[in-house]
Scaffold this motif. Structure first.
Motif, PDB file in Angstrom:
ATOM      1  N   SER A 194      -6.432  -0.235  -6.710  1.00  0.00           N
ATOM      2  CA  SER A 194      -5.808   0.274  -7.937  1.00  0.00           C
ATOM      3  C   SER A 194      -6.078   1.771  -7.973  1.00  0.00           C
ATOM      4  CB  SER A 194      -6.379  -0.418  -9.184  1.00  0.00           C
ATOM      5  OG  SER A 194      -7.586   0.207  -9.581  1.00  0.00           O
ATOM      6  N   CYS A 216      -0.341  -1.365  -5.176  1.00  0.00           N
ATOM      7  CA  CYS A 216      -1.756  -1.660  -4.964  1.00  0.00           C
ATOM      8  C   CYS A 216      -1.894  -2.686  -3.839  1.00  0.00           C
ATOM      9  CB  CYS A 216      -2.383  -2.202  -6.247  1.00  0.00           C
ATOM     10  SG  CYS A 216      -2.205  -1.092  -7.652  1.00  0.00           S
ATOM     11  N   GLN A 232       1.671  -2.620 -10.114  1.00  0.00           N
ATOM     12  CA  GLN A 232       1.118  -2.697 -11.452  1.00  0.00           C
ATOM     13  C   GLN A 232       1.580  -1.516 -12.309  1.00  0.00           C
ATOM     14  OE1 GLN A 232      -3.137  -2.895 -10.664  1.00  0.00           O
ATOM     15  NE2 GLN A 232      -3.442  -0.782 -11.272  1.00  0.00           N
ATOM     16  N   ASP A 234       0.353   0.977 -14.529  1.00  0.00           N
ATOM     17  CA  ASP A 234      -0.958   1.572 -14.737  1.00  0.00           C
ATOM     18  C   ASP A 234      -0.883   2.547 -15.903  1.00  0.00           C
ATOM     19  OD1 ASP A 234      -3.481   1.283 -13.521  1.00  0.00           O
ATOM     20  OD2 ASP A 234      -3.380   3.348 -12.817  1.00  0.00           O
ATOM     21  N   ALA A 530      -4.117  -2.133 -16.663  1.00  0.00           N
ATOM     22  CA  ALA A 530      -3.190  -2.324 -15.545  1.00  0.00           C
ATOM     23  C   ALA A 530      -2.448  -3.630 -15.794  1.00  0.00           C
ATOM     24  CB  ALA A 530      -3.939  -2.368 -14.220  1.00  0.00           C
TER      25      ALA A 530
END
Length: 582
Positions: A194, A216, A232, A234, A530
């Motif tokens: 991440s 990721c 994701q 974020d 996330a």
């Protein structure tokens, strides 16, 4: 460049207009005097009609086959009433073709895009599988969801900032994918699990509202809702509190459901981690399943630290099931560690042990205690009560939690048309891993809840597992959609957490020295989350397989059947990279 006209977008407003469209032959019928071709693209299908009066186009049409790629020019006309197909968006019109260009022919497809195929074949020929209407609609919806999220966040003054893909290894809870460096021989980059550290550095930089649709990578065991590379949403924000930040995320999720599915989500429920484990045996409960775990530990002489749990099933849910078939659940739960599951049937104020298995004996219980157990389970005559010892697994789901989930599915107790969004809060800061080591419940940058630098040592000496974190998971219908927390913004606390996790000083300096130093320069309070885009799209497109919402996914063994990745690398390339030791 003119706006493109798609086959599925043509309607009555185009009547008597000449247009050019591109697409693939879905089907064709040669009736002699007329040839009918269904032409399709990503937006739908239109009927094309070839007439002998347009001789060149008609002759080419006689050679058409399914999946040929063509360009046609013609005039849109309204169909006669008897020939209208109101099941199609384009069913009231057709295109009379007077010019056609055959762009490319097609062999017979190795898969049937109008039928069910094996997943292996679908992934091997993914580019053909994506021609399916269902798959096209999923990817279109994914694009719309991403577009909406970007607009929502940017309207709220979030900046879209990219972070590195080639980076250093960090502690994110899974194994890293490593990339060898050609220039710095015998050294490796790690692909990010991440953008955690980078987004915190952006907060330190004063870029107080950040977001990214981030790729990721995690080298972990796969399943239907997990991939080795995933996307994701974020989000990181400075100068706010957990409660306010969660309200902001709720608003975004609520609006996504309203815009995409025209559904107004119910109020987001909040459970602590402790409550969730107590009543559901998992930190991501599906609240459509109304079954709860009932703690009966006080009724029995405890031989160990595990709880004794019951699950009650109303007789009406078993009316079409044979009671004797329930024995399968005794074998099912054994693989999760519970070897003493007993199944009882309520007979007025008595409990009848259906299979006479006495791992958990009720014979020593008096009449009042048995009645109390029945009442605590809210059970009536002929209802079933499962009683067994609960084994807690390292992945935050217990053996009785697995049983609750299985019973809900098998007995059709899931309210499939309902949506139950849920926040799980107050996770422990630490947990034990598979081999009993102290590890972060989330990641080592999560802030302890209600702490100060002075009281951290006292908390740690008492019991590190009792320390709560200021963290939260967003769960919808049993899927963890997102995970976030307040971040540590104090150098001393961050250093203390690294020490507790027994990260030696050399590793701290090598992997996190720059980050620890950054924390000394006026780091603001900050918080983030996330959200798993792939799982979000799964829910919004009514599929239960994450591979359906990714254009080119991997199998559960992390293979790409299309490109044959991963594959062996040429020996000379390995030598050029300085990796002869591999």
């Amino acid at each position: 460049m003119k706006n493109k006209i798609y086959c599925g977008e043509i309607n009555k407003k185009y009547i008597n207009k000449e247009i050019i469209i591109y697409g693939w032959v879905e089907s064709y019928r040669n009736l002699g005097k007329l040839i009918f071709v269904n032409l399709k693209d990503r937006e739908g299908v239109i009927q094309a009609v070839f007439k002998p009066q347009y001789k060149i186009a008609y002759n080419i049409a006689t050679q058409l086959r399914n999946n040929f790629c063509v360009k046609i020019k013609g005039k849109i006309l309204e169909r006669t009433e008897k020939n209208k197909n109101l099941n199609l968006l384009t069913g009231e019109i057709e295109i009379i073709v007077f010019d056609i260009l055959l762009l490319n022919k097609s062999k017979a497809l190795p898969i049937d895009i109008n039928s069910v195929n094996t997943e292996e074949n679908r992934l091997k020929y993914r580019y053909l599988d994506l021609r399916q209407r269902k798959m096209t609609e999923i990817l279109k919806k994914r694009s719309i969801i991403v577009s909406y999220i970007r607009k929502f966040l940017e309207k709220n003054k979030f900046l879209n900032i990219e972070t590195p893909i080639l980076t250093n290894s960090t502690l994110e809870g899974s194994r890293d994918y490593l990339v060898p460096s050609r220039i710095n021989k015998h050294n490796f980059y790690a692909l990010p699990q991440s953008p955690q550290i980078f987004k915190q550095l952006l907060m330190i930089a004063g870029l107080d509202r950040y977001y990214q649709i981030a790729k990721c990578f995690r080298d972990e065991d796969l399943r239907s809702d997990r991939q080795p590379e995933f996307t994701q949403i974020d989000i990181e924000m400075s100068f706010t509190k957990s409660v306010l930040f969660r309200c902001f995320i709720e608003k975004m999720i609520f609006n996504i459901w309203k815009n995409i599915k025209n559904i107004s989500l119910s109020k987001f429920k909040i459970l602590t981690f402790k409550q969730s484990m107590k009543y559901f045996g998992t930190d991501k409960p599906d609240l459509r399943n109304k079954l709860k775990l009932i703690d009966l530990s006080n009724f029995f002489i405890k031989k160990n630290i595990n709880r004794i749990i019951s699950i009650s099933i109303k007789n009406k849910y078993l009316c079409n099931k044979k009671i004797q078939n329930l024995i399968k659940y005794i074998y099912y739960i054994k693989k999760y560690g519970t070897n003493d599951l007993n199944i009882f049937q309520v007979n007025h104020n008595k409990l009848i042990n259906i299979f006479n298995i006495k791992n958990i004996s009720i014979e020593h219980l008096n009449h009042k205690k048995i009645k109390d157990i029945i009442n605590k389970n809210k059970s009536n005559h002929n209802d079933i009560i499962f009683i067994g010892t609960e084994i807690i697994h390292y992945n935050n789901i217990s053996s009785m939690g697995y049983l609750r989930k299985k019973l809900g599915k098998d007995l059709n107790l899931i309210q499939k048309d309902k949506w139950y969004p849920l926040w799980i809060i107050d996770f422990p800061l630490f947990k034990k891993d598979k081999i009993g080591n102290l590890v972060p419940m989330n990641h080592p940058f999560t802030s302890p809840k209600n702490y100060s630098v002075d009281n951290m040592n006292n908390l740690l000496k008492k019991d590190p597992y009792q320390i709560l974190s200021d963290s939260y998971d967003l769960v919808i219908n049993g899927y963890e959609i997102g995970s976030g927390s307040s971040r540590i913004n104090n150098y001393k606390i961050q250093k203390k957490i690294f020490d507790i996790l027994q990260i030696n000083k050399i590793v701290q300096k090598k992997n996190f020295g720059f980050f620890l130093e950054a924390l000394k320069f006026g780091t603001p309070p900050h918080i983030g989350i996330a959200l798993g885009l792939d799982r979000l799209v799964m829910l919004l497109t009514n599929t239960n397989n994450i591979r359906d919402v990714i254009a080119f996914p991997k199998t559960t063994s992390a293979n790409c059947l299309l490109t044959k990745a991963p594959n062996k690398i040429n020996y000379h390339l390995i030598k050029d990279l300085g990796l002869s030791f591999i």
